[in-house]
Design an enzyme around this catalytic site. Structure first.
Site, PDB file in Angstrom:
ATOM      1  CD  GLU A  15     106.830 -72.261  34.444  1.00  0.00           C
ATOM      2  OE1 GLU A  15     107.449 -72.296  35.512  1.00  0.00           O
ATOM      3  OE2 GLU A  15     106.037 -71.341  34.144  1.00  0.00           O
ATOM      4  CG  ASP A  73     103.853 -60.311  29.161  1.00  0.00           C
ATOM      5  OD1 ASP A  73     103.476 -60.252  30.345  1.00  0.00           O
ATOM      6  OD2 ASP A  73     103.943 -61.381  28.520  1.00  0.00           O
ATOM      7  NE  ARG A 121     103.854 -71.631  26.334  1.00  0.00           N
ATOM      8  CZ  ARG A 121     104.071 -70.505  27.016  1.00  0.00           C
ATOM      9  NH1 ARG A 121     104.828 -69.542  26.527  1.00  0.00           N
ATOM     10  NH2 ARG A 121     103.521 -70.344  28.200  1.00  0.00           N
ATOM     11  CD  GLU A 123     103.225 -66.965  29.189  1.00  0.00           C
ATOM     12  OE1 GLU A 123     103.209 -65.727  29.266  1.00  0.00           O
ATOM     13  OE2 GLU A 123     104.199 -67.610  28.743  1.00  0.00           O
ATOM     14  NE  ARG A 173     118.377 -70.557  27.402  1.00  0.00           N
ATOM     15  CZ  ARG A 173     117.269 -69.826  27.484  1.00  0.00           C
ATOM     16  NH1 ARG A 173     116.540 -69.600  26.403  1.00  0.00           N
ATOM     17  NH2 ARG A 173     116.868 -69.323  28.630  1.00  0.00           N
ATOM     18  CB  THR A 212     104.356 -67.104  33.454  1.00  0.00           C
ATOM     19  OG1 THR A 212     104.070 -66.958  32.071  1.00  0.00           O
ATOM     20  CG2 THR A 212     103.669 -68.349  33.991  1.00  0.00           C
ATOM     21  CE  LYS A 267     104.223 -64.905  25.015  1.00  0.00           C
ATOM     22  NZ  LYS A 267     103.944 -65.366  26.380  1.00  0.00           N
ATOM     23  CB  THR A 287      96.435 -60.291  26.074  1.00  0.00           C
ATOM     24  OG1 THR A 287      97.520 -60.554  25.180  1.00  0.00           O
ATOM     25  CG2 THR A 287      96.947 -60.289  27.502  1.00  0.00           C
ATOM     26  CD  GLU A 340     101.799 -62.732  31.935  1.00  0.00           C
ATOM     27  OE1 GLU A 340     101.912 -61.499  31.984  1.00  0.00           O
ATOM     28  OE2 GLU A 340     102.314 -63.441  31.044  1.00  0.00           O
ATOM     29  CG  HIS A 356     107.744 -68.277  33.744  1.00  0.00           C
ATOM     30  ND1 HIS A 356     107.050 -69.283  33.090  1.00  0.00           N
ATOM     31  CD2 HIS A 356     107.971 -67.326  32.797  1.00  0.00           C
ATOM     32  CE1 HIS A 356     106.857 -68.948  31.822  1.00  0.00           C
ATOM     33  NE2 HIS A 356     107.408 -67.766  31.620  1.00  0.00           N
ATOM     34  CE1 TYR A 416     112.764 -68.747  21.003  1.00  0.00           C
ATOM     35  CE2 TYR A 416     113.308 -66.843  22.348  1.00  0.00           C
ATOM     36  CZ  TYR A 416     113.500 -68.157  22.022  1.00  0.00           C
ATOM     37  OH  TYR A 416     114.430 -68.893  22.689  1.00  0.00           O
ATOM     38  CE1 TYR A 467     110.278 -65.704  30.482  1.00  0.00           C
ATOM     39  CE2 TYR A 467     112.531 -64.891  30.672  1.00  0.00           C
ATOM     40  CZ  TYR A 467     111.630 -65.903  30.359  1.00  0.00           C
ATOM     41  OH  TYR A 467     112.107 -67.124  29.913  1.00  0.00           O
ATOM     42  CG  ASP A 509     100.946 -63.297  27.566  1.00  0.00           C
ATOM     43  OD1 ASP A 509     100.458 -62.817  26.534  1.00  0.00           O
ATOM     44  OD2 ASP A 509     102.153 -63.550  27.702  1.00  0.00           O
ATOM     45  CD  GLN A 565     106.456 -67.764  23.232  1.00  0.00           C
ATOM     46  OE1 GLN A 565     105.424 -68.341  23.555  1.00  0.00           O
ATOM     47  NE2 GLN A 565     107.257 -67.205  24.115  1.00  0.00           N
TER      48      GLN A 565
END
Lengths: 409, 409
Positions: free
Chosen positions: B355, B121, B232, B194, B137, B341, B248, B252, B196, B128, B239, B123, B228, B235
């Site tokens: 998001e 997978d 959250r 997600e 952050r 995503t 995850k 899927t 994808e 995204h 992670y 990114y 996917d 995760q």
């Protein structure tokens, strides 16, 4: 002169009848026909041929070209086959029937013994995780806040798991030192090994089935050794925020012999005391322990440079399996989950060069006078292990070895 | 009344003869026999039966119970089979031979069309990754320093890739809010999707073979849609430092139809301009572009909540494949790599609830008046897509859908 049998020679050794690991082999005379082998001493029993000759009810499983069908058959079958093999290899009544199916080990080629379904790599040594934290984040906490609450793991590349002896071509990739303005491309200059122990899943789970701590032996067929080759420079640049990828995916080596979990009964020990309370699905207090007293040796070019003790691992395979399935993820026959680097509390017990050389800052002095920081082209890494068996015997693991070949142009 | 054929009805639609995606189906009358199907309009051609009836040289490949052998056969065979299918489904001379092998879509059950080897997978959406960075952050840089230098990716769990329509049981696991003194265990309370796009590898690589940017169509058999599913809360706690795992690995979902890469020739577009110089193996300036103008729709309980544009993806599948193999990692038939995503620059183009609700702080208002923060039990997520085809046609993708079932006790 009395008849001497390889079976007598094997009796008290690390591959005696108390062990009986499974592998897959071919012979020079018939290189296209992969067969299931059982190691006894320095010989390999052609298990399918023996099963045919002795009209075993399990001949179909043992005549397969890989371990998959036997692994999928489940624990009652594993125990039955193991009892049968034990009788064949210890009861003198079978000797004349069995001996024709023994091949001297040097005369066979060992193959990857099973098709790897999903490969998961954990991070279960507190000493390893702490050392890595201190090397990379000298001003922060050595362990991440989640470390003592769950066995951290991630998925690796199943398609590049290779059997011991496979040449390891130095990977190329991007790296960026802290002072480089932008990344450069080239062969890894920080190629490392990681000495690990792998657990091979036989019995799959049904959708939604969780594997509680005590059910480990219902699902795990056996145990092997793993070298999780790691390109530290590629890994350091790529791994935030989604974890290791190309720094690991080029190759992962496994030993050719899968030691049955039942052969490790005498190696079971309590894991280290836990100083952080665990959620019930991981709390192994009051359960039979699944720590394992495996003693690993890591040699580079024939010189032992480390002796990592698997008994020092904080998280057990039972906890890893419980964690991996608690979210409803299913297991398949052939799933492989590895422990993560095995490191003990002493400097001579560290399971990778990153720790042994403290991030490359303290190169190892080898007996031949050379210095080892990371692996050079031509270096060969070999990991072996043994565990206590019944009556003072040892249970041997086949070695996982690999030689570094130069990067491709 | 003249004869009306499903083939006439299909001609200009999204599943006309310019598309011809592959799948695997069973029928109610013969549920144990999986067969290769080719979608034409609202019908499915039993490709193996047609190939037998018409004595095609490729009948063996098309009579397999999954797409593996055809995928492994390589691009020249893919093109030959596509030409043959096009003739069968457009030339009136074949009509009487072909029509008996058409099944109405509602009368078949669609299966996972290939066995997933390794699942990776990526990114690859700057929008995204930037949004996720700003949500998690808010005081730091939105993108990590490596983001514009390499397509970040990680391995996911191949064994839990399921076909559209499979119920998604809410996963349980550990979560820990910033103010919780220790983690708690329970069903995820932040279950997300997600949206994808997935690329399915047909032709494997030889050991050490790298796949340059222009060789994508030699290795990629086709394209599907991917959901996917992501917990959250699980995760977020697990992670660091090794990436997503149990958040995850529970499931899927993939769409049942694999759109051949050759059907997407008219969808090829230049990717967004790159503002950071790329290393040569990733630099696609001067190469034919591999951006793809796929328009995704995401619906929850039948209401479209987002329209992510795949053309906005920063990294192309060609770059992802070049990156994934540059370290020497081999490809196998059945490898699946997903884009990550798909999110565009506008709020209504974001490909996941994380998001769309800005970390759950701005719930979506659905037309029925309810608020959507994360997925509730019973919610159904459906992702569809189309791409420009020849002569003003559209190339349709089969939907990937799944309904959330309550967590197991």
């Amino acid at each position: 002169m009395p008849h001497t049998s390889p079976l007598d020679a094997a009796a008290d050794g690390p591959f005696g009848p108390h062990n009986l690991p499974y592998g897959v082999f071919t012979t020079a005379g018939d290189p296209g026909r992969a067969r299931i082998g059982v190691r006894i001493g320095d010989h390999v029993l052609d298990a399918g041929a023996a099963a045919r000759a002795l009209a075993s009810a399990d001949a179909d499983l043992l005549c397969a070209p890989h371990l998959g069908p036997l692994m999928a058959a489940g624990r009652p079958v594993w125990r039955r086959v193991r009892r049968t093999l034990t009788a064949w290899l210890t009861d003198p009544a079978y000797r004349l029937d069995i001996e024709p199916h023994l091949h001297p080990l040097p005369e066979v080629t060992l193959r990857l013994p099973f098709e790897v379904a999903d490969y998961v790599d954990f991070y279960a040594s507190e000493h390893h995780a702490g050392n890595v934290g201190r090397i990379f984040r000298p001003d922060g906490a050595a362990l991440t806040p989640n470390w003592k609450h769950l066995p951290i793991g991630y998925h690796g590349r199943a398609g590049t798991v290779v059997v011991s002896g496979t040449e390891i071509v130095r990977p190329a990739g991007q790296r960026k030192g802290p002072d480089d303005p932008s990344p450069v491309f080239g062969p890894s200059v920080r190629l490392d090994f990681e000495a690990e122990v792998g657990f091979v899943v036989g019995t799959p789970t049904r959708p939604g089935e969780r594997v509680p701590l005590d059910a480990l032996p219902d699902h795990v067929f056996g145990v092997c050794l793993v070298n999780d080759w790691s390109a530290r420079d590629i890994q350091a640049w790529e791994y935030v925020p989604l974890g290791p990828f190309l720094g690991k995916s080029f190759a992962t080596s496994v030993s050719p012999w899968i030691v049955p979990l039942d052969a490790l009964e005498h190696a079971r020990v309590a894991p280290p005391p836990r100083d952080t309370p665990l959620l019930p699905y991981l709390d192994d207090a009051g359960h039979q322990p699944w720590g394992l007293d495996l003693r690993l040796d890591v040699a580079v070019n024939g010189e032992v440079i480390s002796r990592p003790p698997f008994a020092a691992m904080y998280w057990t395979a039972a906890q890893q399996l419980a964690h991996m399935t608690v979210n409803g993820a299913t297991l398949r026959t052939g799933d492989l989950f590895a422990s993560g680097t095995v490191s003990g509390p002493e400097p001579g017990q560290r399971g990778c060069l990153l720790e042994l050389t403290w991030g490359g800052r303290e190169p190892l002095k080898l007996p031949d006078g050379s210095a080892l920081e990371y692996l050079h082209d031509g270096d060969e890494v070999s990991i072996t292990a043994w565990a206590p068996g019944p009556g003072g015997t040892r249970v041997g693991f086949g070695e996982v070895s690999g030689r570094v070949a130069p990067a491709l142009p």
